[in-house]
Motif scaffolding. Structure first.
Motif, PDB file in Angstrom:
ATOM      1  N   ILE A 271       0.851  -1.185   0.000  1.00  0.00           N
ATOM      2  CA  ILE A 271       0.000   0.000   0.000  1.00  0.00           C
ATOM      3  C   ILE A 271       0.891   1.241   0.000  1.00  0.00           C
ATOM      4  N   SER A 272       0.259   2.387  -0.193  1.00  0.00           N
ATOM      5  CA  SER A 272       0.959   3.665  -0.030  1.00  0.00           C
ATOM      6  C   SER A 272       0.089   4.590   0.800  1.00  0.00           C
ATOM      7  N   VAL A 273       0.752   5.468   1.540  1.00  0.00           N
ATOM      8  CA  VAL A 273       0.062   6.466   2.356  1.00  0.00           C
ATOM      9  C   VAL A 273       0.630   7.830   1.992  1.00  0.00           C
ATOM     10  N   ASP A 274      -0.206   8.697   1.439  1.00  0.00           N
ATOM     11  CA  ASP A 274       0.197  10.080   1.194  1.00  0.00           C
ATOM     12  C   ASP A 274      -0.170  10.908   2.420  1.00  0.00           C
ATOM     13  N   SER A 275       0.808  11.667   2.920  1.00  0.00           N
ATOM     14  CA  SER A 275       0.598  12.461   4.132  1.00  0.00           C
ATOM     15  C   SER A 275       1.075  13.888   3.920  1.00  0.00           C
ATOM     16  N   ALA A 276       0.425  14.810   4.602  1.00  0.00           N
ATOM     17  CA  ALA A 276       0.946  16.166   4.754  1.00  0.00           C
ATOM     18  C   ALA A 276       1.567  16.256   6.139  1.00  0.00           C
ATOM     19  N   VAL A 277       2.679  16.968   6.241  1.00  0.00           N
ATOM     20  CA  VAL A 277       3.367  17.113   7.526  1.00  0.00           C
ATOM     21  C   VAL A 277       3.518  18.606   7.802  1.00  0.00           C
ATOM     22  N   HIS A 278       2.980  19.028   8.939  1.00  0.00           N
ATOM     23  CA  HIS A 278       3.027  20.443   9.316  1.00  0.00           C
ATOM     24  C   HIS A 278       3.607  20.571  10.709  1.00  0.00           C
ATOM     25  N   ARG A 279       4.824  21.153  10.766  1.00  0.00           N
ATOM     26  CA  ARG A 279       5.517  21.365  12.032  1.00  0.00           C
ATOM     27  C   ARG A 279       5.599  20.067  12.844  1.00  0.00           C
ATOM     28  N   GLY A 280       5.875  18.986  12.147  1.00  0.00           N
ATOM     29  CA  GLY A 280       6.047  17.696  12.796  1.00  0.00           C
ATOM     30  C   GLY A 280       4.780  16.881  12.949  1.00  0.00           C
ATOM     31  N   GLU A 281       3.630  17.487  12.722  1.00  0.00           N
ATOM     32  CA  GLU A 281       2.365  16.751  12.808  1.00  0.00           C
ATOM     33  C   GLU A 281       2.115  16.036  11.486  1.00  0.00           C
ATOM     34  N   VAL A 282       1.985  14.713  11.536  1.00  0.00           N
ATOM     35  CA  VAL A 282       1.761  13.907  10.342  1.00  0.00           C
ATOM     36  C   VAL A 282       0.258  13.742  10.134  1.00  0.00           C
ATOM     37  N   ILE A 283      -0.212  14.162   8.957  1.00  0.00           N
ATOM     38  CA  ILE A 283      -1.643  14.137   8.645  1.00  0.00           C
ATOM     39  C   ILE A 283      -1.856  13.229   7.438  1.00  0.00           C
ATOM     40  N   PRO A 284      -2.185  11.934   7.653  1.00  0.00           N
ATOM     41  CA  PRO A 284      -2.444  11.043   6.516  1.00  0.00           C
ATOM     42  C   PRO A 284      -3.664  11.513   5.720  1.00  0.00           C
ATOM     43  N   LEU A 285      -3.552  11.466   4.409  1.00  0.00           N
ATOM     44  CA  LEU A 285      -4.592  11.988   3.534  1.00  0.00           C
ATOM     45  C   LEU A 285      -5.169  10.948   2.587  1.00  0.00           C
ATOM     46  N   CYS A 286      -4.355   9.970   2.194  1.00  0.00           N
ATOM     47  CA  CYS A 286      -4.778   9.049   1.155  1.00  0.00           C
ATOM     48  C   CYS A 286      -4.093   7.703   1.349  1.00  0.00           C
ATOM     49  N   ILE A 287      -4.868   6.630   1.345  1.00  0.00           N
ATOM     50  CA  ILE A 287      -4.333   5.271   1.366  1.00  0.00           C
ATOM     51  C   ILE A 287      -4.692   4.601   0.048  1.00  0.00           C
ATOM     52  N   ALA A 288      -3.686   4.043  -0.620  1.00  0.00           N
ATOM     53  CA  ALA A 288      -3.918   3.354  -1.892  1.00  0.00           C
ATOM     54  C   ALA A 288      -3.388   1.934  -1.803  1.00  0.00           C
ATOM     55  N   ARG A 289      -4.112   1.014  -2.409  1.00  0.00           N
ATOM     56  CA  ARG A 289      -3.659  -0.376  -2.525  1.00  0.00           C
ATOM     57  C   ARG A 289      -3.069  -0.554  -3.919  1.00  0.00           C
TER      58      ARG A 289
ATOM     59  N   VAL B 190       3.574   4.859  10.226  1.00  0.00           N
ATOM     60  CA  VAL B 190       3.693   6.093   9.449  1.00  0.00           C
ATOM     61  C   VAL B 190       4.211   7.224  10.330  1.00  0.00           C
ATOM     62  N   GLU B 191       3.666   7.337  11.529  1.00  0.00           N
ATOM     63  CA  GLU B 191       4.082   8.390  12.455  1.00  0.00           C
ATOM     64  C   GLU B 191       5.568   8.242  12.815  1.00  0.00           C
ATOM     65  N   ARG B 192       5.990   7.037  13.152  1.00  0.00           N
ATOM     66  CA  ARG B 192       7.372   6.791  13.574  1.00  0.00           C
ATOM     67  C   ARG B 192       8.352   6.985  12.416  1.00  0.00           C
ATOM     68  N   THR B 193       7.904   6.661  11.207  1.00  0.00           N
ATOM     69  CA  THR B 193       8.761   6.830  10.039  1.00  0.00           C
ATOM     70  C   THR B 193       9.155   8.286   9.860  1.00  0.00           C
ATOM     71  N   HIS B 194       8.193   9.177   9.954  1.00  0.00           N
ATOM     72  CA  HIS B 194       8.487  10.598   9.766  1.00  0.00           C
ATOM     73  C   HIS B 194       9.360  11.148  10.888  1.00  0.00           C
ATOM     74  N   ALA B 195       9.121  10.682  12.094  1.00  0.00           N
ATOM     75  CA  ALA B 195       9.960  11.124  13.212  1.00  0.00           C
ATOM     76  C   ALA B 195      11.400  10.651  13.013  1.00  0.00           C
TER      77      ALA B 195
END
Length: 410
Positions: free
Chosen positions: A203-221, A253-258
Motif C-alpha cells: 500500500i501507499s500512504v500520502d501524508s501532509a506534515v506540518h511542524r512535525g504533525e503527520v496528517i495522513p490523507l490518502c491510502i492506496a492499494r 507512518v508516524e514513527r517513520t516521519h519522526a
C-alpha cells in the motif's frame, strides 16, 4: 491581501499531473519554474520563469530570491522526484518550509534505511553492496528470496525479486544500470541495495506534515505485475478503507516521519502489510504518482495537492472530505510486445462499462513502447479510471476496459 504566491518547480507530465495545477490554482497564484516556455499549463499560471538547468541550485535560488523581491513568495512545491532536493534548497533560501537534509534522507534509500533502523521502525533487512559477488553473499545471509533495488531511483525502476543466487547474478547488472537511468540524480559507487523480501500486499500512504504533525490523507492499494519486476500496473483508493483504523499502520507512518526528521512537506510512504505487521519499503518526499491523489479526490477523499500547497506555505491544511465517498481505481495498459511502434490507441467507447469515468492514451502514434522489463512505467500506452461502490466493481470494469482497448502497431 491577495492569494498566496506559490512557486512550482516543473509541472510534470500533463496526463499525470495536470489535476494538481488545476487544484492549487484555485486558491494560489502559481508561478512555474521550467526549462521550456509553458504550453498547456498557462491557464493555471500567474507567471513563469524559464531556467537553463533545473539541476543548478545556485540559479534556482537566484530566481527564487529575485521573484520574492518583486512579489513575496509564500511557498515552494515540487512533485517531480528528480528535482525535490533542488526545490527544498529554494524554499530554505527564502526561509520557507522545506528541509533539504530531510528530503535527501528520503531521496537516498540507503540513508532512509539507516534512519529507520536507528529508530527501530519496522522495515525489511537491507544491505548496500557494490557488485555481484557481494550481492550474492549478502543475499545468502538475509535468506532467499531477496529484492535488488537501486539506491537513488523511484517508481520501482530497477527493482527486481531474486529467488536464488543465480537470479541475483543475473539481475544485479540490470539494477546497477537502472540506477543510472536518470543522469540528473546522484550516482553512487555502491549503488545496489539487497533487501529481505517482504510478503503481503503493498500500500501507499500520502501524508501532509506540518511542524512535525503527520496528517495522513490518502491510502492506496497497489497492483503489481510483470514478476519478478515490480511494475505498478494500477491502484485502488477507498477513502473509507478499513486500514484507516489500523493502529499498527498509523503508528508506523508516524514513527517513520519522526525517524527521518521530516517536519514539513508531503510524503508518499510505501508499506508492505506482511504477516508480521507493516514494514516500510520506502518514503518519497513528494505527492504520490500514478494519479493516486486524483483517485482520492475523485472518490470524495482529501485534496492532497491542496494540502501540499498549504504546508509549503507554513499552514496546516484544512482537510475536507465528501459525506458520500466511493472507491476509485486506475489500470495501466501495455503494448503487445517489445519495440511496438504505436499506430493507434483507442477504447471501444460503446463497450466501456458505465463505471469507467476517464480513459486515454499515454503514447502517441509513431512512438516506440515496450512492456516490462524493457519498458518500466514508460512502457504504458493507455489508462482507464473506474469509480464504483467497491474495489471489485472497479476491477471488473477495468478488466472490461482492457478487453475493449485496441493498440494498433505499425
Amino acid at each position: 491581501m491577495g492569494s498566496p504566491h506559490l512557486l512550482v518547480v516543473t509541472p510534470g507530465i500533463r496526463e499525470y499531473r495536470e489535476y494538481l495545477l488545476q487544484s492549487i490554482s484555485r486558491a494560489y497564484r502559481v508561478h512555474l519554474v521550467v526549462t521550456d516556455p509553458p504550453t498547456w499549463e498557462r491557464g493555471y499560471l500567474d507567471g513563469w520563469t524559464v531556467v537553463a538547468d533545473l539541476a543548478d541550485v545556485g540559479e534556482l535560488v537566484r530566481v527564487a530570491k529575485g521573484l520574492a523581491e518583486r512579489d513575496p513568495v509564500d511557498g515552494v512545491v515540487c512533485w517531480d522526484e528528480t528535482w525535490i532536493v533542488q526545490a527544498a534548497h529554494m524554499a530554505a533560501a527564502l526561509g520557507l518550509p522545506g528541509d533539504p537534509a530531510a528530503i535527501e534522507r528520503c531521496r537516498d534509500k540507503h540513508r532512509t534505511r539507516a534512519a529507520l533502523d536507528a529508530h527501530q521502525v519496522p522495515q525489511p533487512q537491507s544491505c548496500l553492496v557494490g557488485g555481484g559477488n557481494e550481492a550474492v553473499a549478502v543475499a545468502r545471509t538475509i535468506g532467499f528470496p531477496v529484492v535488488l533495488k537501486p539506491r537513488a531511483l523511484a517508481g520501482s525502476f530497477g527493482v527486481v525479486k531474486a529467488d536464488d543466487a543465480a537470479a541475483v547474478r543475473r539481475f544485479v547488472g540490470f539494477t546497477a544500470a537502472s540506477g543510472r537511468m536518470a543522469p540528473e540524480l546522484p550516482v553512487h559507487e555502491r549503488n545496489i541495495l539487497v533487501e529481505e523480501y517482504a510478503d503481503g500486499p503493498e500500500i501507499s500512504v500520502d501524508s501532509a506534515v506540518h511542524r512535525g504533525e503527520v496528517i495522513p490523507l490518502c491510502i492506496a492499494r497497489k497492483e503489481v505485475g510483470f514478476a519478478p519486476y515490480f511494475e505498478e500496473t494500477g491502484h485502488v483508493v477507498d477513502p473509507m478503507d478499513p486500514l484507516w483504523q489500523d493502529a499498527a499502520l498509523c503508528a508506523a507512518v508516524e514513527r517513520t516521519h519522526a525517524a527521518l526528521g521530516f517536519s514539513d512537506g508531503v510524503t508518499h510512504t510505501e508499506i508492505r502489510l506482511t504477516s508480521r505487521g507493516p514494514k516500510v519499503i520506502e518514503v518519497n518526499a513528494r505527492i504520490g504518482g500514478g494519479l493516486i491523489p486524483y483517485l482520492n479526490l475523485l472518490g470524495g477523499g482529501a485534496d492532497v495537492g491542496g494540502a501540499a500547497a498549504a504546508v509549503a506555505c507554513g499552514r496546516r491544511p484544512q482537510v475536507r472530505v465528501a459525506p458520500r465517498r466511493r472507491v476509485a481505481a486506475i489500470r495501466f495498459y501495455y503494448p503487445p510486445h517489445d519495440d511496438s511502434r504505436i499506430a493507434e490507441i483507442a477504447f471501444d467507447r460503446i463497450s466501456l462499462p458505465a463505471a469507467i469515468v476517464r480513459h486515454g492514451p499515454l503514447a502517441q502514434p509513431g512512438e516506440v513502447r515496450s512492456p516490462p522489463p524493457r519498458g518500466l512505467m514508460d512502457g504504458r500506452v493507455a489508462y482507464a479510471i473506474a469509480l464504483g461502490a467497491d474495489a471489485d466493481e472497479c476491477r471488473a470494469a477495468l478488466d472490461t476496459a482492457g478487453r475493449v482497448l485496441r493498440v494498433g502497431t505499425a
